[in-house]
Every structure is written in structure tokens, then in C-alpha cells.
Design a protein around this motif. Structure first.
Motif, PDB file in Angstrom:
ATOM      1  N   ARG A 266       0.778  -0.781   0.136  1.00  0.00           N
ATOM      2  CA  ARG A 266       0.232  -0.309   0.549  1.00  0.00           C
ATOM      3  C   ARG A 266       0.741   1.420   0.344  1.00  0.00           C
ATOM      4  O   ARG A 266       1.374   1.241   0.474  1.00  0.00           O
ATOM      5  CB  ARG A 266      -0.401  -0.283   1.527  1.00  0.00           C
ATOM      6  N   GLY A 267       0.310   2.412  -0.609  1.00  0.00           N
ATOM      7  CA  GLY A 267       1.378   3.447  -0.799  1.00  0.00           C
ATOM      8  C   GLY A 267       2.412   3.772  -1.482  1.00  0.00           C
ATOM      9  O   GLY A 267       3.733   4.595  -1.709  1.00  0.00           O
ATOM     10  N   GLY A 268       2.671   2.152  -2.107  1.00  0.00           N
ATOM     11  CA  GLY A 268       4.240   2.324  -2.653  1.00  0.00           C
ATOM     12  C   GLY A 268       4.144   2.316  -3.994  1.00  0.00           C
ATOM     13  O   GLY A 268       3.030   2.740  -4.766  1.00  0.00           O
ATOM     14  N   ILE A 269       5.634   2.589  -5.093  1.00  0.00           N
ATOM     15  CA  ILE A 269       5.666   2.163  -5.693  1.00  0.00           C
ATOM     16  C   ILE A 269       6.489   1.116  -6.605  1.00  0.00           C
ATOM     17  O   ILE A 269       7.425   0.814  -6.309  1.00  0.00           O
ATOM     18  CB  ILE A 269       6.075   3.433  -6.899  1.00  0.00           C
ATOM     19  N   THR A 270       5.642  -0.105  -6.862  1.00  0.00           N
ATOM     20  CA  THR A 270       6.088  -1.347  -7.543  1.00  0.00           C
ATOM     21  C   THR A 270       6.232  -1.585  -8.530  1.00  0.00           C
ATOM     22  O   THR A 270       5.280  -1.160  -9.295  1.00  0.00           O
ATOM     23  CB  THR A 270       5.212  -2.616  -6.282  1.00  0.00           C
ATOM     24  N   ALA A 271       7.890  -2.274  -9.399  1.00  0.00           N
ATOM     25  CA  ALA A 271       7.415  -1.963 -10.636  1.00  0.00           C
ATOM     26  C   ALA A 271       7.796  -3.807 -10.963  1.00  0.00           C
ATOM     27  O   ALA A 271       8.203  -4.171 -10.277  1.00  0.00           O
ATOM     28  CB  ALA A 271       8.865  -1.471 -10.615  1.00  0.00           C
ATOM     29  N   ILE A 272       7.245  -4.206 -12.068  1.00  0.00           N
ATOM     30  CA  ILE A 272       7.780  -5.439 -12.537  1.00  0.00           C
ATOM     31  C   ILE A 272       8.167  -5.233 -13.791  1.00  0.00           C
ATOM     32  O   ILE A 272       7.517  -4.204 -14.687  1.00  0.00           O
ATOM     33  CB  ILE A 272       6.032  -6.193 -13.225  1.00  0.00           C
ATOM     34  N   MET A 273       9.398  -5.527 -13.978  1.00  0.00           N
ATOM     35  CA  MET A 273      10.137  -6.087 -15.448  1.00  0.00           C
ATOM     36  C   MET A 273      10.450  -7.198 -15.952  1.00  0.00           C
ATOM     37  O   MET A 273      10.269  -8.105 -14.886  1.00  0.00           O
ATOM     38  CB  MET A 273      10.915  -4.723 -14.223  1.00  0.00           C
ATOM     39  N   GLY A 274      10.632  -6.553 -16.447  1.00  0.00           N
ATOM     40  CA  GLY A 274      11.559  -8.022 -16.850  1.00  0.00           C
ATOM     41  C   GLY A 274      10.716  -7.824 -18.659  1.00  0.00           C
ATOM     42  O   GLY A 274      10.655  -6.786 -19.210  1.00  0.00           O
ATOM     43  N   PRO A 275      12.261  -8.933 -20.322  1.00  0.00           N
ATOM     44  CA  PRO A 275      11.619  -8.677 -21.130  1.00  0.00           C
ATOM     45  C   PRO A 275       9.860  -8.765 -21.907  1.00  0.00           C
ATOM     46  O   PRO A 275       9.670  -8.790 -21.486  1.00  0.00           O
ATOM     47  CB  PRO A 275      12.417 -10.040 -21.515  1.00  0.00           C
ATOM     48  N   SER A 276      10.273  -8.032 -23.162  1.00  0.00           N
ATOM     49  CA  SER A 276       9.459  -8.275 -24.184  1.00  0.00           C
ATOM     50  C   SER A 276       8.302  -9.294 -23.701  1.00  0.00           C
ATOM     51  O   SER A 276       8.953 -10.221 -24.205  1.00  0.00           O
ATOM     52  CB  SER A 276       9.664  -7.104 -25.071  1.00  0.00           C
ATOM     53  N   GLY A 277       7.040  -8.507 -23.960  1.00  0.00           N
ATOM     54  CA  GLY A 277       6.470 -10.688 -24.236  1.00  0.00           C
ATOM     55  C   GLY A 277       6.418 -11.315 -23.368  1.00  0.00           C
ATOM     56  O   GLY A 277       5.753 -12.538 -23.134  1.00  0.00           O
ATOM     57  N   CYS A 278       6.768 -10.863 -22.021  1.00  0.00           N
ATOM     58  CA  CYS A 278       7.186 -12.073 -20.771  1.00  0.00           C
ATOM     59  C   CYS A 278       5.265 -11.950 -20.209  1.00  0.00           C
ATOM     60  O   CYS A 278       5.891 -12.636 -19.002  1.00  0.00           O
ATOM     61  CB  CYS A 278       7.927 -11.661 -20.176  1.00  0.00           C
ATOM     62  N   GLY A 279       4.419 -10.857 -20.490  1.00  0.00           N
ATOM     63  CA  GLY A 279       3.474 -10.910 -19.729  1.00  0.00           C
ATOM     64  C   GLY A 279       2.745  -9.800 -18.175  1.00  0.00           C
ATOM     65  O   GLY A 279       2.766 -10.052 -18.129  1.00  0.00           O
ATOM     66  N   LYS A 280       4.170  -8.935 -19.142  1.00  0.00           N
ATOM     67  CA  LYS A 280       3.844  -7.844 -17.846  1.00  0.00           C
ATOM     68  C   LYS A 280       2.305  -7.625 -18.032  1.00  0.00           C
ATOM     69  O   LYS A 280       1.374  -7.011 -17.152  1.00  0.00           O
ATOM     70  CB  LYS A 280       4.451  -7.004 -18.044  1.00  0.00           C
ATOM     71  N   THR A 281       1.984  -7.099 -19.414  1.00  0.00           N
ATOM     72  CA  THR A 281       1.310  -6.231 -19.458  1.00  0.00           C
ATOM     73  C   THR A 281      -1.088  -7.547 -18.776  1.00  0.00           C
ATOM     74  O   THR A 281      -1.065  -7.052 -18.033  1.00  0.00           O
ATOM     75  CB  THR A 281       0.068  -5.867 -21.542  1.00  0.00           C
ATOM     76  N   THR A 282      -0.488  -8.683 -19.129  1.00  0.00           N
ATOM     77  CA  THR A 282      -1.606  -9.939 -19.074  1.00  0.00           C
ATOM     78  C   THR A 282      -1.361  -9.629 -17.032  1.00  0.00           C
ATOM     79  O   THR A 282      -2.492  -9.829 -16.777  1.00  0.00           O
ATOM     80  CB  THR A 282      -0.544 -11.346 -19.291  1.00  0.00           C
ATOM     81  N   LEU A 283      -0.361  -8.884 -16.580  1.00  0.00           N
ATOM     82  CA  LEU A 283      -0.296  -9.117 -15.354  1.00  0.00           C
ATOM     83  C   LEU A 283      -1.598  -8.315 -14.822  1.00  0.00           C
ATOM     84  O   LEU A 283      -2.310  -8.591 -13.807  1.00  0.00           O
ATOM     85  CB  LEU A 283       1.022  -9.038 -14.552  1.00  0.00           C
ATOM     86  N   LEU A 284      -1.093  -7.034 -15.050  1.00  0.00           N
ATOM     87  CA  LEU A 284      -2.403  -6.001 -15.246  1.00  0.00           C
ATOM     88  C   LEU A 284      -3.845  -5.833 -15.848  1.00  0.00           C
ATOM     89  O   LEU A 284      -4.891  -6.218 -14.473  1.00  0.00           O
ATOM     90  CB  LEU A 284      -1.741  -4.710 -16.138  1.00  0.00           C
ATOM     91  N   ARG A 285      -3.929  -7.189 -16.300  1.00  0.00           N
ATOM     92  CA  ARG A 285      -5.020  -7.157 -16.916  1.00  0.00           C
ATOM     93  C   ARG A 285      -6.109  -8.144 -15.839  1.00  0.00           C
ATOM     94  O   ARG A 285      -7.156  -8.189 -15.399  1.00  0.00           O
ATOM     95  CB  ARG A 285      -5.407  -7.734 -18.520  1.00  0.00           C
ATOM     96  N   LEU A 286      -5.057  -9.047 -15.737  1.00  0.00           N
ATOM     97  CA  LEU A 286      -5.229 -10.437 -14.476  1.00  0.00           C
ATOM     98  C   LEU A 286      -5.147  -9.450 -12.863  1.00  0.00           C
ATOM     99  O   LEU A 286      -6.492  -9.773 -12.576  1.00  0.00           O
ATOM    100  CB  LEU A 286      -4.142 -11.314 -14.518  1.00  0.00           C
TER     101      LEU A 286
END
Lengths: 288, 263, 157
Positions: free
Chosen positions: A54-74
Motif C-alpha cells: 500500500r502506498g508504494g511504487i512497485t515495478a514489474i520488469m522483464g523482457p518484452s513479451g513476458c506477460g507484464k501487461t497480462t499481469l495488469l489485466r489479471l
């Protein structure tokens, strides 16, 4: 602001509001456990655990196509996991009814990579859109709120422009103003820095940081722009091939022993991720 | 030999299955969008804006084609009828052709080309640029907020467009037949009124265009919503809209005609 | 705001034009004005052969339409066609010895009933019957007769 909260309050179930305010702040806002998600045969996520504080900035990183956007949709409930748990503010997202999901989404903002502004509306109407859809506020109040949000992203003067007339960076800032219109508890940023010139990149970095600090909005950044992301993130997860290969504060990651993480963080062209796509040796291939 | 035949059979089967699957998804889509009607009807502004885009902007092509089709009918009809000394029946011929067939069908075909393709491209673009997704994340249902008013506008606009087409066609035929070729003015109208029946012809024509309005708009919106999110996906979807909705209109026209005018 | 105002005006104009077109189709093109139903009275006439006469075929007097055929039935006792004519109420002075003929408009046009007024002082009442009738001209019969006469004439020469 206070007035607006009171007006919009009947929109949300009382229990949800209480939860939001009283929840023990040590419990993460988003808690993902044992997440498995597949697209066809390919596992996008294979038993992934993520906590977003809560209240923090969390970054999810990784190479292209590793499903980062999918994670947000989940997290946003647009996709359902094959198995595992996705809890947002104590609510199990995949099991929500449509109505409950809609109510939850009113408390989340999402910034799409392209901005995703509505092309048939101008800047003002784009920011006003969520307010008009979800609140019965009178026109004068909506006007004040929209101008305040636009002021926060520095685009109050651009209110009359159409979406097509904006540069990529400006479109993203308008989208950000729209995302905070309903004063969400969390904003998810999908590749906010991609394709930006250094100046608008700097502007976005500052905005994300200041929104996080001023409004206390929990932020999730999905990105592969290491420097910018690391400069503002409190905690970083590094994903690869459906697994978490590294996590920690930026300082911890900088001192890691993992070769993979070091290759990614320092942008080395060769390392555990080979420069060459798997192939027979060059001498064999050229029949030398 | 057998292998080639089996391969063909398999392709046919695959095509049939995918067509059936699309039809199923289209139906679910349609039913869901209808579910948004009560909510949208309370927000008339959204429908008005879409009637403008779908109906009013199609008006020019409908007006021009209506007049010309009527004039051609007047000319051809006169040339045929005059050989039998029956040029007095020109009004009847023009009006019946327009009200029963040409009005609803040609309007639907023009509408598919003008408004249908535009709808597909618009929705396809909104999907490609993640606007629909963004709405979902703002807790706004795009099927109700974006698709439903467009479907409603199409359903309202089509019968009006077809009526405008038909009445202008009648006057176009009148201009050629009466003003230019000298058919008796009274005979033109009285023969018409004697044979064109309000219930059998006018009302059935309106029902036809109503059905076409639903089908063409539905196909256009579904193709847009179902687009592969790339620019070539949009262009393919637009083509499919025009082809599929034209075929659907012509096929349905036969079925409806058989049901309505079968004496 | 002015933008949405023009938009609404255009849409209003479009809907008005569409409804006007529907109204004109109903009133000017179709027979809706005829369906006034109660505004008339019915009389009957029996014919041996009605040819191509249909329900809603016009009934004319001196070439002017005064009503229409409202029903066609077959009378099983006399083996004739019983035609019901609905006459506009304005024309209530039709003599009892009026005759009815079935004519064709043009060579191939639609068929209609033509009434020719007689000289009687009494007028037909609702439900009354026209007894002086002449049947539809059936083209095949005419042609057949013509050919027959022609052949007979040739034989005499």
C-alpha cells in the motif's frame, strides 16, 4: 475534494469503504499467490507470487513479451487466471460478479500504453468521462474537478484539443488525469515510458512520483525502461519466462549475485540470455 | 485421390465449424447488447449523436439514389408498358417496386456501404487503440455504452431512410413519366392508390427495412468488435461487413418476401 | 454547446423527414385513405364470371371512382359469383335499375366494375342488389370467337 468524496460515497458499498480506510496497512493491497495463466500451450505465468504494498511504487520488469501487461489485466479482472489467487484490497478478483468487479474497478486506475483516449471526445470530455458515467455531479462541479485534474498533469490549457492533436506524451498525461478522476486507491501503469522523448519521460517520472506522494496512491509500474523505473520504484520484481527471477528494493537488486538479473539491470547484450537465437554452430551452418 | 477428397471435406468441416462458432458469438454479443437498451434509452443524447452519424450522414446518398432509381423505373416502366397501351399503370409499377423491394433493399445495401463500414472501422479502431479496454477498466461496459446506442440508432434510422428513398423514388418516377413522357397525372396517382395497399405493401416494406436495420447494424458492430487488433484486421473486417451484410440483406429479402407476399 | 445544438437540429430534421416520408407513403401512395371502412354502404351484385376482379378493385361511375370491391364470394346455389361493393356514402342516390359491368382498364390493365345509372326514382339501399349485370370479358373467349367467326367467314367464300 472532501465534498466530492461525500457525494460519490453512495456509489460504493459501505463495507468496501470501511475496508479501504481501516485495513491494516501491513497487508499488501494486491496479493497474488500461485498464479498460473496460459495462452494456448505457453505458460505466461507459472506459479508466481507478488505482493504490492500500500502506498508504494512497485515495478514489474522483464523482457518484452513476458506477460507484464497480462499481469495488469489479471489484477483488473479483464482476464481470469487458470489457477491461483489474485486479491485486491482483500477481495478475490477472479470470483467477483460482474457488478462487484465494476465497483472494484472504480477504485483502480489504469494507464494504457497508448493512452487509449476516446478519439471522439476532446481532452476535457475525456477526463470528465468517468465522472459523468459514475457520478450524478452537476456540470459546474465536474468542470472544477476536471480542471483540477488537468492542472495536476499540467495540461489545463489543452482542454479544448482533440485526442488526435496530442503528442504521445501529452496523451499519456491526459490519460493519467482521467485515471485519477475518480480518485482511485491504485493506478497501474502499462509501459509508461516507452517511446517517449527524454523530456516527456522526465515529466512522466515526476508525475508518477508526485501523484504517489501527494495522493498516497498505490502505484504499479510495468516497464522495461530500467533507469527511469528504478529511480522511482520502492520494490522491483523481475519476471522472465513465467517466473520471478529476482525481487527486492533497487539497492538490493543492484548488489545481486544473479547473473540474469545483472544482465537485465545493466542491459548487457550477452549473458544467461544469449545474444544468438539457438542454432547449430556457424561453421556447421555455412558448411565451412 | 481419397486423401484429397478427405482433405477437402476436412476444410469444409473446419469452415462450417468456425462459421457456426462466429454465429454463436455474434448471437451472444447481440443479446448482451440488447440488455443495454433500457440503460441507454434513459440517456437519449447518446442515441441522438449516433442517429446523426448513422442516419443523417447517410441521407445524401439515399436522397440522390432514391431520385435516380425512381427516374430509371419511370423510364423503363414507361417503355415497357407503352407497348401494351398500359402506360397508365406506370404509377402502380413504380410505387410497388419501390415500396415492396427497392426501397428497403437498396437502402439497406447503401447503408451497409456507407454507415455499416464506417461503424466497423470505428469500433475496430476503438478496440485496436485499447479504448474499449480502457472503458472496461473505468468500470464502463463498452457493449452497453458504445455498441448499444449505435445498434439502436441503426434500427431507428433504417426504416426512415427507406421511406425517404421510396417517396423520392415515386416522385422521380412521376417526373420522368408525367412531366417528361406525358403520362396522365391523375392516372399516375389513382392507379397507384388503387393497388398499393397500406397493410400489405407499405407496412410490410417498413417491417423489411426494420429487419434489415437490425441485421446490417448488428453485423457491422460485431465485425468491428471482433476485429483482429491491427490495421489490416480493420480493413478485412470492413470488407467483411459490406459483403456479409449485403448477402444477408438479399437472402433475408427472399425469405421475408416469401413470407409476406405469398398469396 | 452550439455544436451539439446543430447536431440535434440535424437529427430532428432527419427524423421529421423520415416520418413525413412514411406519412406520404401512407396517404398519397397507398389506399390508406380508402380504408375509412365505415364511411360507406354495401350493395351486392351477382356475376356469371368475374374474370380477374379482385377485392379492392375500384368501382367507378362515369369513370370516377366511387367505391371498391369489399368481398367476393361464390354462391353455391346459383353457381354465380357474389360480389360485395362498398360505395362511398356521398354517393347514396344510385337508381335501383343501375347496371353493373366488369371492364378492363386498357388491354391488360386491372379490372374494375363500372356502374351505369338507370332512370328509376328509387335508389339502392344498403344491402340492396344490382340485378342488371354483364360479365367480365374473358380474353380467351373473345379471341376464340373471333377465330371461329373468321374461319366460318372464310368457308362461305
Amino acid at each position: 475534494m472532501g465534498g466530492y468524496r461525500r457525494i460519490s460515497a453512495p456509489d460504493q458499498p459501505r463495507s468496501a469503504r470501511m475496508q479501504n480506510n481501516n485495513k491494516n496497512s501491513s497487508e499488501p493491497l494486491v496479493r497474488i499467490r500461485g498464479l498460473i495463466f496460459k495462452r494456448g500451450q505457453r505458460a505466461i505465468f507459472d506459479n508466481v507470487d507478488i505482493d504490492i504494498r500500500r502506498g508504494g511504487i512497485t515495478a514489474i520488469m522483464g523482457p518484452s513479451g513476458c506477460g507484464k501487461t497480462t499481469l495488469l489485466r489479471l489484477i483488473g479482472g479483464q482476464l481470469k487466471p487458470l489457477s491461483g489467487s489474485v486479491r485486491v484490497d482483500g477481495i478475490e478478483v477472479p470470483r467477483l460478479s460482474r457488478r462487484a468487479l465494476m465497483n472494484l474497478r472504480k477504485r483502480m486506475g489504469m494507464l494504457f500504453q497508448s493512452g487509449a483516449l476516446l478519439t471522439d471526445l476532446n481532452v476535457f470530455e475525456n477526463v470528465a468521462f468517468p465522472l459523468r458515467e459514475h457520478t450524478p455531479l452537476p456540470e459546474a462541479v465536474i468542470r472544477d474537478l476536471v480542471l483540477m485534474k488537468l492542472e495536476a498533469v499540467g495540461l489545463r490549457g489543452a482542454r479544448g484539443l482533440m485526442a488526435a492533436q496530442l503528442s504521445g506524451g501529452m496523451a499519456r498525461r491526459v490519460a493519467l488525469a482521467r485515471a485519477i478522476a475518480l480518485e482511485p486507491m491504485m493506478i497501474m501503469y502499462d509501459e509508461p515510458f516507452t517511446g517517449q522523448d527524454p523530456i516527456s519521460m522526465g515529466v512522466l517520472v515526476r508525475l508518477i512520483k508526485s501523484l504517489n506522494e501527494a495522493l498516497g496512491i498505490t502505484s504499479v509500474i510495468v516497464s522495461h525502461d530500467i533507469q527511469e523505473t528504478v529511480s522511482i520504484a520502492d520494490y522491483v520484481y523481475i519476471l522472465s519466462a513465467g517466473k520471478i527471477v529476482g525481487q527486492g528494493t533497487p539497492a538490493e537488486l543492484a548488489g545481486t549475485n544473479s547473473q540474469w538479473v545483472r544482465q537485465f539491470m545493466q542491459a548487457l547484450s550477452d549473458g544467461p540470455v544469449r545474444f544468438h537465437y539457438p542454432a547449430p554452430s556457424i561453421t556447421e551452418d555455412l558448411q565451412l | 485421390m481419397t486423401a484429397a477428397f478427405l482433405g477437402m471435406l476436412q476444410r469444409l468441416g473446419r469452415w462450417g465449424l468456425s462459421a457456426l462458432e462466429r454465429l454463436g458469438r455474434g448471437t451472444v454479443f447481440f443479446v448482451y447488447v440488447i440488455g443495454g437498451f433500457p440503460e441507454i434509452l434513459r440517456r437519449g443524447r447518446l442515441i441522438v449523436a449516433q442517429i446523426y452519424a448513422v442516419g443523417a450522414l447517410s441521407l445524401v446518398i439515399i436522397v440522390v439514389s432514391g431520385i435516380f432509381v425512381g427516374m430509371v423505373l419511370g423510364l423503363q416502366g414507361y417503355n415497357t408498358l407503352v407497348d401494351f397501351g398500359a402506360s397508365e399503370s406506370l404509377g402502380e409499377l413504380v410505387a410497388l417496386s419501390l415500396v415492396r423491394e427497392l426501397g428497403p433493399v437498396v437502402t439497406a445495401l447503401l447503408y451497409a456501404g456507407r454507415a455499416g463500414s464506417a461503424l466497423t472501422a470505428e469500433i475496430g479502431l476503438m478496440k485496436t487503440t485499447e479504448q474499449l479496454s480502457a472503458m472496461e477498466m473505468m468500470a464502463v461496459d463498452p457493449l452497453h455504452r458504445v455498441i448499444a446506442p449505435r445498434l439502436l440508432a441503426g434500427i431507428i434510422s433504417m426504416p426512415l431512410l427507406a421511406a425517404i428513398f421510396s417517396i423520392l423514388g415515386v416522385y422521380g418516377g412521376h417526373f420522368v413519366g408525367v412531366t417528361l413522357l406525358g403520362v396522365d397525372d391523375g392516372a399516375y396517382w389513382s392507379q397507384m392508390q388503387a393497388t398499393v395497399d397500406w397493410y400489405d405493401d407499405i407496412l410490410n416494406g417498413v417491417i423489411k427495412s426494420f429487419v434489415f436495420g437490425i441485421v446490417v447494424t448488428w453485423i457491422a458492430l460485431f465485425e468491428g468488435y471482433d476485429t483482429a487488433p491491427t490495421s489490416e484486421g480493420i480493413s478485412r473486417a470492413t470488407t467483411r461487413t459490406v459483403v456479409n451484410s449485403s448477402l444477408a440483406v438479399l437472402g433475408l429479402d427472399f425469405v421475408l418476401t416469401a413470407l409476406m407476399f405469398n398469396k | 454547446m452550439t455544436e451539439s445544438r446543430t447536431l440535434e437540429i440535424v437529427v430532428g430534421g432527419f427524423i421529421f423527414a423520415g416520418l413525413l416520408a412514411l406519412l406520404m407513403l401512407s396517404m398519397k401512395v397507398s389506399n390508406l385513405t380508402d380504408i375509412g371502412g365505415t364511411d360507406g354502404y354495401e350493395i351486392k351484385a351477382k356475376f356469371d364470371n368475374i374474370g380477374g376482379l379482385k377485392v379492392r378493385s375500384p368501382v367507378k361511375m362515369a369513370g370516377v371512382k366511387i367505391g371498391q370491391v369489399s368481398a367476393i364470394d361464390f354462391d353455391p346455389t346459383s353457381y354465380r359469383a357474389e360480389v360485395t361493393l362498398k360505395i362511398d356514402r356521398r354517393y347514396d342516390k344510385i337508381p335501383t335499375d343501375t347496371s353493373a359491368k366488369i371492364f378492363t382498364a386498357g388491354l391488360l390493365g386491372e379490372q374494375y366494375i363500372s356502374l351505369e345509372a338507370g332512370g328509376d326514382d328509387h335508389y339502392l339501399k344498403p344491402g340492396g342488389e344490382i340485378t342488371l349485370v354483364s360479365n367480365a370479358v374473358v380474353l380467351e373467349q373473345v379471341i376464340g370467337q373471333f377465330l371461329y367467326n373468321k374461319a366460318a367467314g372464310n368457308d362461305k367464300k
